[in-house]
Design a protein around this motif. Structure first.
Motif, PDB file in Angstrom:
ATOM      1  N   TYR A  45       0.856  -1.180   0.000  1.00 39.74           N
ATOM      2  CA  TYR A  45       0.000   0.000   0.000  1.00 39.74           C
ATOM      3  C   TYR A  45       0.892   1.228   0.000  1.00 39.74           C
ATOM      4  CZ  TYR A  45       1.107   0.223   5.006  1.00 39.74           C
ATOM      5  OH  TYR A  45       1.776   0.288   6.205  1.00 39.74           O
ATOM      6  N   THR A  46       0.310   2.365  -0.326  1.00 41.05           N
ATOM      7  CA  THR A  46       1.033   3.637  -0.332  1.00 41.05           C
ATOM      8  C   THR A  46       0.449   4.540   0.748  1.00 41.05           C
ATOM      9  OG1 THR A  46       1.441   3.484  -2.705  1.00 41.05           O
ATOM     10  CG2 THR A  46       1.641   5.666  -1.702  1.00 41.05           C
ATOM     11  N   THR A  47       1.278   5.005   1.660  1.00 38.37           N
ATOM     12  CA  THR A  47       0.817   5.942   2.678  1.00 38.37           C
ATOM     13  C   THR A  47       0.659   7.323   2.056  1.00 38.37           C
ATOM     14  OG1 THR A  47       1.892   4.688   4.456  1.00 38.37           O
ATOM     15  CG2 THR A  47       1.331   6.993   4.916  1.00 38.37           C
ATOM     16  N   GLY A 384      -3.613   4.896   4.070  1.00 31.69           N
ATOM     17  CA  GLY A 384      -2.861   4.273   2.994  1.00 31.69           C
ATOM     18  C   GLY A 384      -3.831   3.764   1.951  1.00 31.69           C
TER      19      GLY A 384
END
Length: 398
Positions: A45-47, A384
């Protein structure tokens, strides 16, 4: 203790700025749980950053083609509804916002005096559910509940439900009733809780369509054929034979997810819990658990402004400019807690006319978790984002 910036914290700050990861976050989870497994690299995931200052526990959910965030509001929040509506003054409550725009679609008056509220969409029965406990957070973690829907019993000893079928969950659309009454077996005390839909129950468990976790970790199941998740339906029963995972036990929520290789098999019950970091444990039967995996530990990205929830327009007014300065991070933002994930059961969502969420979400608190704070504001919620299904994202940790 005193978390003022010292030589050691300056060295730690340099490490964060270079690596994006705060050292010790995983190690502190290890001390709490025994043997947690570090997250995969790269993380799935991307924060995106923080979405508000001073809100309490958050849940992201998908409903009627929109992504919403359920926010618990305490009296330290800058835009507390009590400034405009006297009934809310000096009380905690829950509200719903559009995560993309930040528009508040519902201040829920029947949640006044309650806390630890969590959202669950039941697409099969077109009901958006909330679950919380009588606990006025403006008067302590389990402050006496005195709002219009309070049961008049000791705080944190029962679980209340709210529900609506409205496409837009507005302030006037909610009904409420007790879900698990005070005095129920195995519910002597609780803070957070979370509910999930179950499609293929685990081996050895009675038939059930829903599962609930309470804090500390107890599991309840419900098989109501009409999806009535209040005490007026079939009711919640303690899952027999259950064992809690060896995991950090704070800020609990949970998800059931289908086996990503074969959805006809019994799926996985995932706990989402935390201490100084947030992680997942999973089981097919609530008895035997795969090891606890750290999923969220502190990173520099948490201290950014996420382009969501109208936070870019309100961050400065709420004090985030000062909070986001790297030299101030060690004063307030060294604890991750109260995590949750979205969006499961999307085939059912699409079949019911709610559409399918274009992405998945994690949300968690960034704070001192009640310890000394060196700034006027001491907490945010961060998010995220991931582009796989929730089932695949959760499975990737194992």
């Amino acid at each position: 203790g005193d978390h003022a910036v010292t030589t050691n914290s300056t060295m730690m700050l340099a490490f964060i700025l270079c690596s994006g990861i705060i050292p010790g976050a995983v190690a502190s989870a290890a001390s709490a749980t025994g043997h947690p497994v570090p997250p995969p690299v790269p993380r799935p995931y991307t924060t995106l950053g923080s979405i508000d200052v001073g809100t309490l526990e958050n849940t992201v959910f998908w409903w009627a083609n929109h992504t919403y965030v359920l926010e618990n509001i305490g009296c330290g929040y800058a835009d507390h509804a009590g400034q405009w509506f006297p009934a809310y003054a000096n009380h905690s409550y829950a509200r719903v916002r559009n995560l993309m725009t930040g528009v508040v679609v519902s201040n829920i008056s029947t949640t006044i005096g309650f806390g630890f509220v969590n959202a669950f969409p039941d697409y099969d029965h077109n009901r958006l559910w909330l679950f919380g406990t009588p606990a006025d957070r403006c008067h302590g973690n389990c402050g006496a509940c005195t709002g219009p829907s309070c049961p008049g019993l000791p705080s944190c000893t029962s679980i209340q439900a709210w529900w609506t079928s409205a496409a837009v969950p507005s302030s006037t659309s909610w009904e409420t009733a007790v879900a698990i009454p005070a005095g129920s077996a195995k519910l002597t005390h609780t803070y957070n809780q979370g509910v999930s839909r179950v499609r293929v129950p685990g081996p050895g468990l009675p038939d059930h369509k829903y599962v609930m976790i309470s804090e500390p970790m107890n599991f309840f199941i419900n098989n109501d054929p009409d999806g009535n998740l209040t005490a007026g339906g079939t009711g919640w029963t303690f899952a027999p034979g259950q064992k809690a995972p060896h995991a950090a036990g704070g800020g609990v929520s949970m998800q059931w997810a289908a086996d990503p290789t074969d959805p006809t098999l019994p799926g996985f019950y995932y706990t989402v819990t935390g201490g100084s970091s947030v992680g997942f444990a999973r089981s097919r039967d609530l008895v035997t658990w795969d090891p606890y995996h750290v999923a969220i530990s502190q990173s520099a990205a948490e201290y950014k402004i996420a382009p969501l929830n109208d936070f870019p327009a309100t961050a400065a007014r709420k004090g985030f400019t000062n909070m986001s300065l790297p030299t101030n991070w060690p004063m307030w933002g060294y604890d991750n807690n109260d995590g949750d994930v979205c969006c499961g059961d999307q085939a059912a969502a699409e079949a019911a006319g709610h559409g399918a969420s274009p992405s998945g979400w994690l949300v968690w608190g960034v704070s001192t978790q009640g310890a000394h704070c060196g700034l006027p504001q001491c907490s945010t919620n961060a998010v995220g984002q991931f582009n796989t299904t929730l089932e695949v994202m959760l499975d990737s940790f194992f």
